[in-house]
Design a protein around this motif. Structure first.
Motif, PDB file in Angstrom:
ATOM      1  N   ALA A   1      43.462  36.539  67.737  1.00 46.51           N
ATOM      2  CA  ALA A   1      44.902  36.763  67.860  1.00 46.51           C
ATOM      3  C   ALA A   1      45.355  38.056  67.204  1.00 46.51           C
ATOM      4  N   THR A   2      44.416  38.831  66.641  1.00 45.82           N
ATOM      5  CA  THR A   2      44.805  39.978  65.830  1.00 45.82           C
ATOM      6  C   THR A   2      43.971  41.194  66.226  1.00 45.82           C
ATOM      7  N   SER A   3      44.445  41.925  67.209  1.00 49.91           N
ATOM      8  CA  SER A   3      43.744  43.123  67.657  1.00 49.91           C
ATOM      9  C   SER A   3      43.687  44.147  66.529  1.00 49.91           C
ATOM     10  N   GLY A   4      42.490  44.707  66.315  1.00 51.14           N
ATOM     11  CA  GLY A   4      42.307  45.668  65.229  1.00 51.14           C
ATOM     12  C   GLY A   4      41.621  45.078  64.029  1.00 51.14           C
ATOM     13  N   VAL A   5      41.375  43.752  64.058  1.00 51.16           N
ATOM     14  CA  VAL A   5      40.638  43.066  62.999  1.00 51.16           C
ATOM     15  C   VAL A   5      39.339  42.548  63.598  1.00 51.16           C
ATOM     16  N   ARG A   6      38.242  42.698  62.854  1.00 49.96           N
ATOM     17  CA  ARG A   6      36.929  42.288  63.366  1.00 49.96           C
ATOM     18  C   ARG A   6      36.265  41.319  62.395  1.00 49.96           C
ATOM     19  N   LEU A   7      35.566  40.339  62.976  1.00 50.06           N
ATOM     20  CA  LEU A   7      34.907  39.273  62.222  1.00 50.06           C
ATOM     21  C   LEU A   7      33.406  39.492  62.227  1.00 50.06           C
ATOM     22  N   GLY A   8      32.771  39.288  61.076  1.00 51.97           N
ATOM     23  CA  GLY A   8      31.322  39.348  60.982  1.00 51.97           C
ATOM     24  C   GLY A   8      30.760  38.067  60.398  1.00 51.97           C
ATOM     25  N   ASP A   9      29.652  37.592  60.967  1.00 51.30           N
ATOM     26  CA  ASP A   9      28.955  36.391  60.507  1.00 51.30           C
ATOM     27  C   ASP A   9      27.577  36.818  60.005  1.00 51.30           C
ATOM     28  N   ASN A  10      27.380  36.779  58.671  1.00 53.63           N
ATOM     29  CA  ASN A  10      26.109  37.164  58.062  1.00 53.63           C
ATOM     30  C   ASN A  10      25.727  38.615  58.367  1.00 53.63           C
ATOM     31  N   ALA A  11      26.712  39.483  58.360  1.00 48.42           N
ATOM     32  CA  ALA A  11      26.450  40.910  58.588  1.00 48.42           C
ATOM     33  C   ALA A  11      25.981  41.569  57.295  1.00 48.42           C
ATOM     34  N   THR A  12      24.984  42.426  57.411  1.00 50.29           N
ATOM     35  CA  THR A  12      24.520  43.186  56.252  1.00 50.29           C
ATOM     36  C   THR A  12      25.552  44.256  55.898  1.00 50.29           C
ATOM     37  N   VAL A  13      25.861  44.361  54.602  1.00 51.30           N
ATOM     38  CA  VAL A  13      26.877  45.299  54.128  1.00 51.30           C
ATOM     39  C   VAL A  13      26.252  46.217  53.073  1.00 51.30           C
ATOM     40  N   ARG A  14      26.257  47.486  53.344  1.00 52.62           N
ATOM     41  CA  ARG A  14      25.788  48.470  52.363  1.00 52.62           C
ATOM     42  C   ARG A  14      26.956  48.855  51.464  1.00 52.62           C
TER      43      ARG A  14
ATOM     44  N   PRO B   1      24.599  43.094  50.205  1.00 48.23           N
ATOM     45  CA  PRO B   1      24.744  41.657  50.454  1.00 48.23           C
ATOM     46  C   PRO B   1      24.832  41.368  51.947  1.00 48.23           C
ATOM     47  N   GLN B   2      24.753  40.091  52.258  1.00 42.85           N
ATOM     48  CA  GLN B   2      24.873  39.604  53.634  1.00 42.85           C
ATOM     49  C   GLN B   2      25.811  38.407  53.594  1.00 42.85           C
ATOM     50  N   PRO B   3      27.114  38.657  53.443  1.00 40.28           N
ATOM     51  CA  PRO B   3      28.060  37.556  53.234  1.00 40.28           C
ATOM     52  C   PRO B   3      28.113  36.600  54.414  1.00 40.28           C
ATOM     53  N   ASP B   4      28.442  35.345  54.097  1.00 38.42           N
ATOM     54  CA  ASP B   4      28.506  34.327  55.135  1.00 38.42           C
ATOM     55  C   ASP B   4      29.523  34.684  56.212  1.00 38.42           C
ATOM     56  N   ALA B   5      30.633  35.273  55.816  1.00 33.08           N
ATOM     57  CA  ALA B   5      31.645  35.705  56.782  1.00 33.08           C
ATOM     58  C   ALA B   5      32.445  36.848  56.171  1.00 33.08           C
ATOM     59  N   LEU B   6      32.993  37.695  57.032  1.00 35.28           N
ATOM     60  CA  LEU B   6      33.843  38.777  56.555  1.00 35.28           C
ATOM     61  C   LEU B   6      34.847  39.147  57.631  1.00 35.28           C
ATOM     62  N   LEU B   7      35.981  39.689  57.186  1.00 33.92           N
ATOM     63  CA  LEU B   7      36.945  40.330  58.064  1.00 33.92           C
ATOM     64  C   LEU B   7      37.085  41.776  57.626  1.00 33.92           C
ATOM     65  N   ARG B   8      37.100  42.658  58.601  1.00 32.86           N
ATOM     66  CA  ARG B   8      37.333  44.070  58.306  1.00 32.86           C
ATOM     67  C   ARG B   8      38.356  44.620  59.285  1.00 32.86           C
ATOM     68  N   ILE B   9      39.106  45.606  58.804  1.00 32.58           N
ATOM     69  CA  ILE B   9      40.113  46.261  59.626  1.00 32.58           C
ATOM     70  C   ILE B   9      39.500  47.519  60.228  1.00 32.58           C
ATOM     71  N   ASP B  10      39.628  47.659  61.544  1.00 34.42           N
ATOM     72  CA  ASP B  10      39.197  48.911  62.158  1.00 34.42           C
ATOM     73  C   ASP B  10      39.941  50.068  61.500  1.00 34.42           C
ATOM     74  N   PHE B  11      39.214  51.110  61.182  1.00 34.20           N
ATOM     75  CA  PHE B  11      39.784  52.273  60.486  1.00 34.20           C
ATOM     76  C   PHE B  11      40.336  51.890  59.116  1.00 34.20           C
ATOM     77  N   GLY B  12      39.741  50.840  58.524  1.00 37.68           N
ATOM     78  CA  GLY B  12      40.116  50.431  57.176  1.00 37.68           C
ATOM     79  C   GLY B  12      39.197  51.055  56.152  1.00 37.68           C
ATOM     80  N   GLN B  13      38.799  50.279  55.133  1.00 37.77           N
ATOM     81  CA  GLN B  13      38.049  50.861  54.027  1.00 37.77           C
ATOM     82  C   GLN B  13      36.539  50.793  54.220  1.00 37.77           C
TER      83      GLN B  13
END
Length: 226
Positions: free
Chosen positions: A73-86, A93-105
């Protein structure tokens, strides 16, 4: 001249407690086809154990469903399931879930990993003794994860941290038992319903958040040219 046979140049497997650089960690991780999840936290390797159903798999699926509906329901927000994060040179880490904003941090690297801190991270932890509530919390705080959510399943407790300055403070439920994200407007969580396994109510309360003007304004904000 030193001659190596093929066996001698094979990378050693990842083991819990190994102390590695991030580059060495990634090389070994990529070489281990049978490892589903491994993380580098403060330069130390953590290899995940087999996951139980009620203490991890089912809670994980509830969180992914909740965040997935919000993301849809929120264009511009992306969901990750067990995504590797540098996050930094000592932490991947490889968090169980994450939300990130396109063109965010954070950004997506050329080799398709997240680099930098997602705005929101969720971890499913067996108990309060897990490293999610200790070393990982410090790492996420230091790297600027704005909201860190931890579900400790043995204690049946949900904690929502919000970064303020250099510290994590707990967001408390309102009079209706709902926690409302400060970073993702409209992301509402009926915590008691979640802990009771009432996913239908969790999604109904989320829909209330999605119907607010704050959520509409957030979508409009995300659609503006950068």
């Amino acid at each position: 001249m030193v001659i190596h046979n093929e066996e001698s140049v094979k990378l050693p497997p990842l083991e819990n407690g190994d102390r590695l650089t991030r580059d060495e960690f990634e090389k070994r991780y990529h070489a281990m086809l049978n490892v589903k999840k491994a993380e580098l936290i403060e330069g130390v390797v953590y290899v995940a154990s087999p996951l139980r159903f009620e203490s991890h798999a089912e809670p994980h699926s509830f969180v992914i469903t909740w965040l997935g509906v919000y993301c849809a329901a929120t264009s511009g927000v992306r969901l990750g399931d067990n995504a590797t994060v540098r996050l930094d040179l000592d932490n991947e880490p490889q968090p169980d879930a994450l939300l990130r904003i396109d063109f965010g941090q954070s950004r997506i690297s050329n080799d398709d990993y997240i680099e930098g801190a997602p705005e929101l991270v969720v971890e499913i932890a067996a108990s309060s003794a897990a490293y999610d509530l200790h070393n990982k919390l410090k790492v996420y705080r230091r790297n600027g994860v704005q909201e860190y959510l931890i579900w400790t399943t043995y204690e049946n407790q949900f904690t929502w941290f919000r970064l303020r300055g250099q510290e994590y403070l707990c967001l408390e439920p309102d009079a209706d038992g709902v926690i409302k994200s400060e970073v993702f407007p409209g992301l509402w969580l009926a915590t008691n319903a979640l802990l009771e396994g009432n996913l239908a109510k969790v999604l109904a309360v989320l829909q209330e958040g999605l119907n607010t003007s704050e959520h509409t304004d957030f979508i409009h904000q995300l659609s503006q040219p950068r």
